[in-house]
Design a protein around this motif. Sequence first.
Motif, PDB file in Angstrom:
ATOM      1  N   ASP A  95      38.239  59.907  42.183  1.00 51.61           N
ATOM      2  CA  ASP A  95      37.568  60.615  41.715  1.00 51.61           C
ATOM      3  C   ASP A  95      36.670  61.000  40.890  1.00 51.61           C
ATOM      4  O   ASP A  95      35.795  61.219  40.742  1.00 51.61           O
ATOM      5  N   TYR A  96      37.604  60.274  39.875  1.00 51.77           N
ATOM      6  CA  TYR A  96      36.840  60.595  38.444  1.00 51.77           C
ATOM      7  C   TYR A  96      36.496  58.608  37.551  1.00 51.77           C
ATOM      8  O   TYR A  96      36.220  58.877  36.968  1.00 51.77           O
ATOM      9  N   GLN A  97      36.205  57.681  38.891  1.00 54.39           N
ATOM     10  CA  GLN A  97      36.024  56.465  37.558  1.00 54.39           C
ATOM     11  C   GLN A  97      34.431  56.040  37.540  1.00 54.39           C
ATOM     12  O   GLN A  97      34.033  56.938  38.807  1.00 54.39           O
ATOM     13  N   ILE A  98      34.704  55.885  36.748  1.00 59.98           N
ATOM     14  CA  ILE A  98      32.801  55.036  36.187  1.00 59.98           C
ATOM     15  C   ILE A  98      33.193  53.084  36.897  1.00 59.98           C
ATOM     16  O   ILE A  98      34.443  52.607  35.810  1.00 59.98           O
ATOM     17  N   PHE A  99      32.546  52.604  37.412  1.00 55.79           N
ATOM     18  CA  PHE A  99      32.930  51.247  38.059  1.00 55.79           C
ATOM     19  C   PHE A  99      32.346  50.933  37.160  1.00 55.79           C
ATOM     20  O   PHE A  99      31.051  50.702  37.365  1.00 55.79           O
ATOM     21  N   ILE A 100      32.688  49.651  36.602  1.00 54.34           N
ATOM     22  CA  ILE A 100      31.522  48.633  36.273  1.00 54.34           C
ATOM     23  C   ILE A 100      32.046  47.268  36.818  1.00 54.34           C
ATOM     24  O   ILE A 100      32.425  46.933  36.309  1.00 54.34           O
ATOM     25  N   PRO A 101      30.903  46.397  37.567  1.00 53.00           N
ATOM     26  CA  PRO A 101      31.568  45.200  38.193  1.00 53.00           C
ATOM     27  C   PRO A 101      32.116  44.532  36.938  1.00 53.00           C
ATOM     28  O   PRO A 101      30.846  42.864  36.729  1.00 53.00           O
ATOM     29  N   TRP A 102      32.943  44.114  36.425  1.00 58.16           N
ATOM     30  CA  TRP A 102      33.360  42.848  35.363  1.00 58.16           C
ATOM     31  C   TRP A 102      33.678  40.840  36.022  1.00 58.16           C
ATOM     32  O   TRP A 102      34.237  40.403  35.594  1.00 58.16           O
ATOM     33  N   GLY A 103      33.074  41.007  36.719  1.00 54.58           N
ATOM     34  CA  GLY A 103      32.927  39.700  37.936  1.00 54.58           C
ATOM     35  C   GLY A 103      33.707  40.098  39.638  1.00 54.58           C
ATOM     36  O   GLY A 103      34.824  41.042  39.715  1.00 54.58           O
ATOM     37  N   GLN A 104      34.147  38.654  40.077  1.00 56.22           N
ATOM     38  CA  GLN A 104      34.826  38.818  41.231  1.00 56.22           C
ATOM     39  C   GLN A 104      35.972  39.019  40.948  1.00 56.22           C
ATOM     40  O   GLN A 104      36.861  39.328  41.856  1.00 56.22           O
ATOM     41  N   ASP A 105      36.669  37.847  40.495  1.00 58.32           N
ATOM     42  CA  ASP A 105      37.857  38.271  39.841  1.00 58.32           C
ATOM     43  C   ASP A 105      38.973  39.580  39.837  1.00 58.32           C
ATOM     44  O   ASP A 105      39.384  39.895  40.308  1.00 58.32           O
ATOM     45  N   TYR A 106      37.428  40.696  39.244  1.00 60.19           N
ATOM     46  CA  TYR A 106      38.562  41.866  38.802  1.00 60.19           C
ATOM     47  C   TYR A 106      37.894  43.009  40.164  1.00 60.19           C
ATOM     48  O   TYR A 106      39.243  44.038  39.956  1.00 60.19           O
ATOM     49  N   GLN A 107      36.902  43.089  40.834  1.00 61.18           N
ATOM     50  CA  GLN A 107      36.973  42.629  41.749  1.00 61.18           C
ATOM     51  C   GLN A 107      37.396  43.050  42.697  1.00 61.18           C
ATOM     52  O   GLN A 107      37.526  44.324  43.906  1.00 61.18           O
ATOM     53  N   HIS A 108      38.051  41.702  43.229  1.00 59.17           N
ATOM     54  CA  HIS A 108      39.241  41.641  44.006  1.00 59.17           C
ATOM     55  C   HIS A 108      40.548  42.139  43.994  1.00 59.17           C
ATOM     56  O   HIS A 108      41.191  42.820  44.763  1.00 59.17           O
ATOM     57  N   TRP A 109      40.498  41.972  42.113  1.00 56.87           N
ATOM     58  CA  TRP A 109      41.866  42.640  41.707  1.00 56.87           C
ATOM     59  C   TRP A 109      41.730  44.367  42.151  1.00 56.87           C
ATOM     60  O   TRP A 109      42.584  44.883  42.583  1.00 56.87           O
ATOM     61  N   HIS A 110      40.547  45.410  41.685  1.00 52.79           N
ATOM     62  CA  HIS A 110      40.534  46.744  42.516  1.00 52.79           C
ATOM     63  C   HIS A 110      40.522  46.747  43.744  1.00 52.79           C
ATOM     64  O   HIS A 110      41.351  48.036  43.379  1.00 52.79           O
ATOM     65  N   HIS A 111      39.904  46.027  44.281  1.00 53.56           N
ATOM     66  CA  HIS A 111      40.231  46.538  45.132  1.00 53.56           C
ATOM     67  C   HIS A 111      41.574  46.616  46.206  1.00 53.56           C
ATOM     68  O   HIS A 111      42.201  47.400  46.948  1.00 53.56           O
ATOM     69  N   ARG A 112      42.318  46.500  45.192  1.00 55.30           N
ATOM     70  CA  ARG A 112      44.108  46.104  45.846  1.00 55.30           C
ATOM     71  C   ARG A 112      44.518  47.310  45.005  1.00 55.30           C
ATOM     72  O   ARG A 112      45.632  47.873  45.434  1.00 55.30           O
ATOM     73  N   PHE A 113      44.425  47.843  43.886  1.00 62.25           N
ATOM     74  CA  PHE A 113      44.939  48.751  43.315  1.00 62.25           C
ATOM     75  C   PHE A 113      44.193  50.077  43.826  1.00 62.25           C
ATOM     76  O   PHE A 113      44.664  51.275  43.550  1.00 62.25           O
ATOM     77  N   PHE A 114      43.026  50.093  43.819  1.00 60.02           N
ATOM     78  CA  PHE A 114      42.059  51.382  44.289  1.00 60.02           C
ATOM     79  C   PHE A 114      40.726  51.076  45.301  1.00 60.02           C
ATOM     80  O   PHE A 114      40.274  50.155  45.935  1.00 60.02           O
ATOM     81  N   PRO A 115      41.306  51.733  46.302  1.00 62.06           N
ATOM     82  CA  PRO A 115      40.571  51.114  48.015  1.00 62.06           C
ATOM     83  C   PRO A 115      39.472  51.687  47.619  1.00 62.06           C
ATOM     84  O   PRO A 115      39.236  53.114  47.297  1.00 62.06           O
ATOM     85  N   PRO A 116      39.186  50.651  48.782  1.00 66.19           N
ATOM     86  CA  PRO A 116      37.747  50.548  48.440  1.00 66.19           C
ATOM     87  C   PRO A 116      36.431  51.734  49.437  1.00 66.19           C
ATOM     88  O   PRO A 116      35.338  51.346  49.260  1.00 66.19           O
ATOM     89  N   GLY A 117      37.546  52.101  50.309  1.00 60.83           N
ATOM     90  CA  GLY A 117      37.249  53.752  51.152  1.00 60.83           C
ATOM     91  C   GLY A 117      36.450  54.205  50.366  1.00 60.83           C
ATOM     92  O   GLY A 117      36.176  55.250  51.002  1.00 60.83           O
ATOM     93  N   ILE A 118      37.211  54.700  49.581  1.00 64.16           N
ATOM     94  CA  ILE A 118      37.241  55.848  47.975  1.00 64.16           C
ATOM     95  C   ILE A 118      35.814  55.061  47.011  1.00 64.16           C
ATOM     96  O   ILE A 118      36.398  54.732  46.261  1.00 64.16           O
TER      97      ILE A 118
END
Length: 231
Positions: A95-118
């Motif tokens: 709820d308090y995250q500022i998301f910065i897209p650091w590349g495709q590998d990072y985004q795949h990793w991010h979706h594993r640990f932070f649900p993309p539905g939120i």
Amino acid sequence: MSIGVVDSVNNYLLTDFYKDLKRDTLDWRLTIRTLHTQEIYDHVRQNTIDIGLPLGEQLIPGIQVKKIHTEKLMVVSRHKIKDKNTLFPIDLDTDYQIFIPWGQDYQHWHHRFFPPGIPPKFSVDSAKVAVELLDDKLWFLAPYGVCMQIAKTSICHISKLGLDTPSRNLYMITNNLNAQIKRRAVVMFKRRLIQYIRRSERSIEDMLNQYNPDAETLSYKSFIHEFDTNG
């Protein structure tokens, strides 16, 4: 010479490099364009810039691609989160995250640990904007080098992550034809840039050593060893 560079590299990694070029024995006349990774590839392919510094690797005929720098991620917040020096995803409130897209590998990793539905509180494409948005609750992830530069100039807390993160890789790309036409300038620029990157990596390692001698520096040395061995 004309170069295309992604925003975070321009603002956090190369500022001192440009100052070095001002003092260089060669009379550099440099055009610097801040572009996204795909735009950099497009401009190099079309010969509208001489050298590109994107964050992703693409295989395109006639384009030479070389990885020149790699680093992992840390957490940036205004204050220490949950009074911990080492954080895990469960400690970080989406709820308090500022998301910065650091590349495709990072985004795949991010979706594993932070649900993309939120969705995150903010999604931005600039670390400078993320720093401006920081308050007592907001946080974001950023590469080591960006974190260390932010810590120099802003009131914030840098926390390590207790699990491995993907690498944020920086590449240098040139068009083979254009590199031959401007061979001397391209070769000299590449040489100076690589030397600067290696000095910067040593500086980051020194800063990490001061920050936490038993954790981040050891980890960063392993990243550099892996890069020198495989890159």
